[in-house]
Motif scaffolding. Structure first.
Motif, PDB file in Angstrom:
ATOM      1  N   SER A  69      31.481  49.946  53.437  1.00 12.08           N
ATOM      2  CA  SER A  69      30.320  50.839  53.466  1.00 12.08           C
ATOM      3  C   SER A  69      30.115  51.538  52.115  1.00 12.08           C
ATOM      4  CB  SER A  69      30.462  51.871  54.583  1.00 12.08           C
ATOM      5  OG  SER A  69      31.554  52.730  54.338  1.00 12.08           O
ATOM      6  N   LYS A  70      31.190  51.782  51.402  1.00 11.21           N
ATOM      7  CA  LYS A  70      31.108  52.490  50.118  1.00 11.21           C
ATOM      8  C   LYS A  70      30.745  51.555  48.964  1.00 11.21           C
ATOM      9  CE  LYS A  70      33.909  55.379  47.108  1.00 11.21           C
ATOM     10  NZ  LYS A  70      35.207  55.943  46.851  1.00 11.21           N
ATOM     11  N   ASP A  71      31.283  50.335  48.964  1.00 10.03           N
ATOM     12  CA  ASP A  71      31.113  49.385  47.866  1.00 10.03           C
ATOM     13  C   ASP A  71      30.655  48.045  48.446  1.00 10.03           C
ATOM     14  OD1 ASP A  71      31.224  47.952  45.507  1.00 10.03           O
ATOM     15  OD2 ASP A  71      33.387  48.108  45.250  1.00 10.03           O
ATOM     16  N   THR A  72      29.384  47.956  48.793  1.00  5.99           N
ATOM     17  CA  THR A  72      28.863  46.772  49.479  1.00  5.99           C
ATOM     18  C   THR A  72      28.894  45.512  48.609  1.00  5.99           C
ATOM     19  OG1 THR A  72      26.603  47.390  48.850  1.00  5.99           O
ATOM     20  CG2 THR A  72      27.385  48.105  51.031  1.00  5.99           C
ATOM     21  N   GLU A  73      28.941  45.662  47.293  1.00  7.31           N
ATOM     22  CA  GLU A  73      28.975  44.504  46.388  1.00  7.31           C
ATOM     23  C   GLU A  73      30.348  43.835  46.348  1.00  7.31           C
ATOM     24  OE1 GLU A  73      27.433  45.237  42.486  1.00  7.31           O
ATOM     25  OE2 GLU A  73      25.852  46.537  43.278  1.00  7.31           O
ATOM     26  N   HIS A  74      31.390  44.534  46.802  1.00  3.58           N
ATOM     27  CA  HIS A  74      32.750  43.999  46.759  1.00  3.58           C
ATOM     28  C   HIS A  74      33.416  44.112  48.129  1.00  3.58           C
ATOM     29  CE1 HIS A  74      31.965  45.215  42.527  1.00  3.58           C
ATOM     30  NE2 HIS A  74      32.496  44.033  42.303  1.00  3.58           N
ATOM     31  N   PRO A  75      32.961  43.316  49.113  1.00  2.00           N
ATOM     32  CA  PRO A  75      33.643  43.367  50.417  1.00  2.00           C
ATOM     33  C   PRO A  75      35.060  42.802  50.284  1.00  2.00           C
ATOM     34  CG  PRO A  75      32.040  41.587  50.381  1.00  2.00           C
ATOM     35  CD  PRO A  75      31.891  42.333  49.086  1.00  2.00           C
ATOM     36  N   ARG A  76      36.019  43.496  50.830  1.00  2.00           N
ATOM     37  CA  ARG A  76      37.422  43.083  50.718  1.00  2.00           C
ATOM     38  C   ARG A  76      37.851  42.259  51.917  1.00  2.00           C
ATOM     39  NH1 ARG A  76      35.613  47.068  47.221  1.00  2.00           N
ATOM     40  NH2 ARG A  76      37.283  47.993  46.031  1.00  2.00           N
ATOM     41  N   LYS A  77      38.816  41.366  51.672  1.00  2.00           N
ATOM     42  CA  LYS A  77      39.463  40.602  52.736  1.00  2.00           C
ATOM     43  C   LYS A  77      40.915  41.039  52.803  1.00  2.00           C
ATOM     44  CE  LYS A  77      36.573  36.567  52.062  1.00  2.00           C
ATOM     45  NZ  LYS A  77      36.505  35.186  51.627  1.00  2.00           N
ATOM     46  N   LEU A  78      41.468  41.032  53.988  1.00  2.00           N
ATOM     47  CA  LEU A  78      42.863  41.424  54.182  1.00  2.00           C
ATOM     48  C   LEU A  78      43.778  40.223  53.966  1.00  2.00           C
ATOM     49  CD1 LEU A  78      45.002  43.484  55.056  1.00  2.00           C
ATOM     50  CD2 LEU A  78      44.534  42.844  57.426  1.00  2.00           C
ATOM     51  N   ARG A  79      44.839  40.419  53.186  1.00  2.00           N
ATOM     52  CA  ARG A  79      45.851  39.392  52.929  1.00  2.00           C
ATOM     53  C   ARG A  79      47.222  40.010  53.170  1.00  2.00           C
ATOM     54  NH1 ARG A  79      42.229  35.647  52.791  1.00  2.00           N
ATOM     55  NH2 ARG A  79      41.106  35.317  50.870  1.00  2.00           N
ATOM     56  N   LEU A  80      48.062  39.282  53.895  1.00  2.00           N
ATOM     57  CA  LEU A  80      49.437  39.711  54.144  1.00  2.00           C
ATOM     58  C   LEU A  80      50.343  39.091  53.085  1.00  2.00           C
ATOM     59  CD1 LEU A  80      51.487  41.142  55.993  1.00  2.00           C
ATOM     60  CD2 LEU A  80      51.662  38.994  57.257  1.00  2.00           C
ATOM     61  N   VAL A  81      51.234  39.896  52.508  1.00  2.00           N
ATOM     62  CA  VAL A  81      52.166  39.416  51.480  1.00  2.00           C
ATOM     63  C   VAL A  81      53.551  39.943  51.805  1.00  2.00           C
ATOM     64  CG1 VAL A  81      52.755  39.506  49.035  1.00  2.00           C
ATOM     65  CG2 VAL A  81      50.376  39.470  49.711  1.00  2.00           C
ATOM     66  N   ARG A  82      54.523  39.059  51.779  1.00  2.00           N
ATOM     67  CA  ARG A  82      55.916  39.472  51.963  1.00  2.00           C
ATOM     68  C   ARG A  82      56.601  39.560  50.609  1.00  2.00           C
ATOM     69  NH1 ARG A  82      57.933  40.314  56.602  1.00  2.00           N
ATOM     70  NH2 ARG A  82      56.970  39.550  58.484  1.00  2.00           N
ATOM     71  N   LYS A  83      57.541  40.491  50.488  1.00  2.00           N
ATOM     72  CA  LYS A  83      58.280  40.658  49.247  1.00  2.00           C
ATOM     73  C   LYS A  83      58.900  39.318  48.831  1.00  2.00           C
ATOM     74  CE  LYS A  83      62.072  43.085  47.060  1.00  2.00           C
ATOM     75  NZ  LYS A  83      63.121  44.082  47.207  1.00  2.00           N
ATOM     76  N   GLY A  84      58.685  38.962  47.567  1.00  2.00           N
ATOM     77  CA  GLY A  84      59.219  37.724  47.019  1.00  2.00           C
ATOM     78  C   GLY A  84      58.249  36.562  47.093  1.00  2.00           C
ATOM     79  N   ASN A  85      57.129  36.717  47.793  1.00  2.00           N
ATOM     80  CA  ASN A  85      56.129  35.651  47.930  1.00  2.00           C
ATOM     81  C   ASN A  85      54.756  36.119  47.470  1.00  2.00           C
ATOM     82  OD1 ASN A  85      57.852  33.658  49.161  1.00  2.00           O
ATOM     83  ND2 ASN A  85      57.875  34.999  50.939  1.00  2.00           N
ATOM     84  N   GLU A  86      54.705  36.933  46.437  1.00  2.00           N
ATOM     85  CA  GLU A  86      53.458  37.519  45.962  1.00  2.00           C
ATOM     86  C   GLU A  86      52.635  36.488  45.187  1.00  2.00           C
ATOM     87  OE1 GLU A  86      56.502  38.708  45.354  1.00  2.00           O
ATOM     88  OE2 GLU A  86      56.612  40.656  46.323  1.00  2.00           O
ATOM     89  N   PRO A  87      51.339  36.328  45.515  1.00  2.00           N
ATOM     90  CA  PRO A  87      50.483  35.398  44.773  1.00  2.00           C
ATOM     91  C   PRO A  87      50.050  36.011  43.438  1.00  2.00           C
ATOM     92  CG  PRO A  87      49.216  36.488  46.478  1.00  2.00           C
ATOM     93  CD  PRO A  87      50.649  36.937  46.644  1.00  2.00           C
ATOM     94  N   HIS A  88      49.572  35.171  42.550  1.00  2.00           N
ATOM     95  CA  HIS A  88      49.165  35.628  41.216  1.00  2.00           C
ATOM     96  C   HIS A  88      48.109  36.735  41.245  1.00  2.00           C
ATOM     97  CE1 HIS A  88      48.414  35.609  36.958  1.00  2.00           C
ATOM     98  NE2 HIS A  88      47.135  35.375  37.200  1.00  2.00           N
ATOM     99  N   PRO A  89      47.055  36.650  42.105  1.00  2.00           N
ATOM    100  CA  PRO A  89      46.083  37.755  42.130  1.00  2.00           C
ATOM    101  C   PRO A  89      46.715  39.108  42.466  1.00  2.00           C
ATOM    102  CG  PRO A  89      45.184  35.853  43.262  1.00  2.00           C
ATOM    103  CD  PRO A  89      46.638  35.555  42.985  1.00  2.00           C
ATOM    104  N   PHE A  90      47.853  39.098  43.145  1.00  2.00           N
ATOM    105  CA  PHE A  90      48.595  40.331  43.445  1.00  2.00           C
ATOM    106  C   PHE A  90      49.414  40.761  42.231  1.00  2.00           C
ATOM    107  CE2 PHE A  90      52.335  42.628  44.894  1.00  2.00           C
ATOM    108  CZ  PHE A  90      51.845  43.500  45.858  1.00  2.00           C
ATOM    109  N   THR A  91      50.217  39.853  41.685  1.00  2.00           N
ATOM    110  CA  THR A  91      51.152  40.223  40.615  1.00  2.00           C
ATOM    111  C   THR A  91      50.458  40.626  39.323  1.00  2.00           C
ATOM    112  OG1 THR A  91      51.424  37.917  39.883  1.00  2.00           O
ATOM    113  CG2 THR A  91      52.979  38.755  41.536  1.00  2.00           C
ATOM    114  N   ARG A  92      49.276  40.090  39.065  1.00  2.00           N
ATOM    115  CA  ARG A  92      48.613  40.420  37.798  1.00  2.00           C
ATOM    116  C   ARG A  92      48.130  41.860  37.750  1.00  2.00           C
ATOM    117  NH1 ARG A  92      42.749  37.463  37.424  1.00  2.00           N
ATOM    118  NH2 ARG A  92      41.746  38.556  39.139  1.00  2.00           N
ATOM    119  N   CYS A  93      48.118  42.546  38.869  1.00  2.00           N
ATOM    120  CA  CYS A  93      47.723  43.954  38.901  1.00  2.00           C
ATOM    121  C   CYS A  93      48.845  44.880  38.428  1.00  2.00           C
ATOM    122  CB  CYS A  93      47.293  44.354  40.314  1.00  2.00           C
ATOM    123  SG  CYS A  93      45.814  43.491  40.887  1.00  2.00           S
TER     124      CYS A  93
END
Length: 195
Positions: free
Chosen positions: A159-183
């Motif tokens: 509702s606040k940022d309609t241009e960037h709707p987010r999707k939920l992703r589950l991540v377990r420690k040690g299995n982080e994808p690149h879009p997560f780690t680059r942050c």
């Protein structure tokens, strides 16, 4: 190897020694194509302050790197993220019930990998996805309550940022994808706890 992104300046200034004994080497300040001009000037000022005139100092813009010195100095050219839009949106939240009640608190904007608490759930928003990071010592109560917190957060951001709707992703420690780690600055493998 330093990680480059177009919105930031590298803090690592590689030095390539000269053949002669007169000069100590070359110091580069690398400027990403989307870097703010004031940040680029500040990085150049820092380079000039840190290194005296016995060094050859050069400001290099992204895409104009000299192959024979720059890439050799940092160990060869490798692929890197050219899109750094996520840096405008990255936020990290800690979900915990360690005080006897469930709470969600935002970490400072300069968060790092060490902020990922193994006994908690962490929520990372990169502007496209909201990652629910689960540590190895997280309780089932925290998982359940954190999932609800993620859903509420995603609805709020839609509702606040309609241009960037987010999707939920589950991540377990040690299995982080690149879009997560680059942050995170200088991501590396997790250290094993002392025996």
């Amino acid at each position: 190897m330093p990680q480059f992104c177009p919105h930031a300046l590298t803090s690592a200034l590689p030095q390539v020694p000269f053949e002669s004994t007169d000069n100590q080497g070359i110091v580069y300040t690398w400027v990403g194509r989307a870097a703010d001009p004031d940040e680029a000037k500040l990085a150049e000022d820092i380079m000039n302050h840190m290194f005296d005139d016995s060094y050859s100092k050069q400001v290099i813009n992204e895409g104009e790197e000299p192959e024979n010195f720059f890439w050799v100095g940092i160990g060869a050219q490798k692929p890197y993220d050219e899109d750094a839009d996520y840096m405008k949106h990255s936020r990290l939240f800690r979900c915990s019930n360690e005080k006897g009640y469930f709470s969600v608190s935002e970490k400072c904007s300069d968060f790092c990998q060490d902020d990922l608490a193994d006994d908690d759930i962490m929520l990372l928003d990169n502007g496209r996805e909201v990652y629910m990071w689960v540590g190895t010592q997280t309780s089932q109560v925290e998982i359940k309550l954190s999932l609800k917190a993620c859903q509420v957060y995603i609805q709020h951001m839609r509702s606040k940022d309609t241009e960037h709707p987010r999707k939920l992703r589950l991540v377990r420690k040690g299995n982080e994808p690149h879009p997560f780690t680059r942050c995170f600055h200088a991501w590396s493998g997790f250290r094993k706890p002392p025996a």
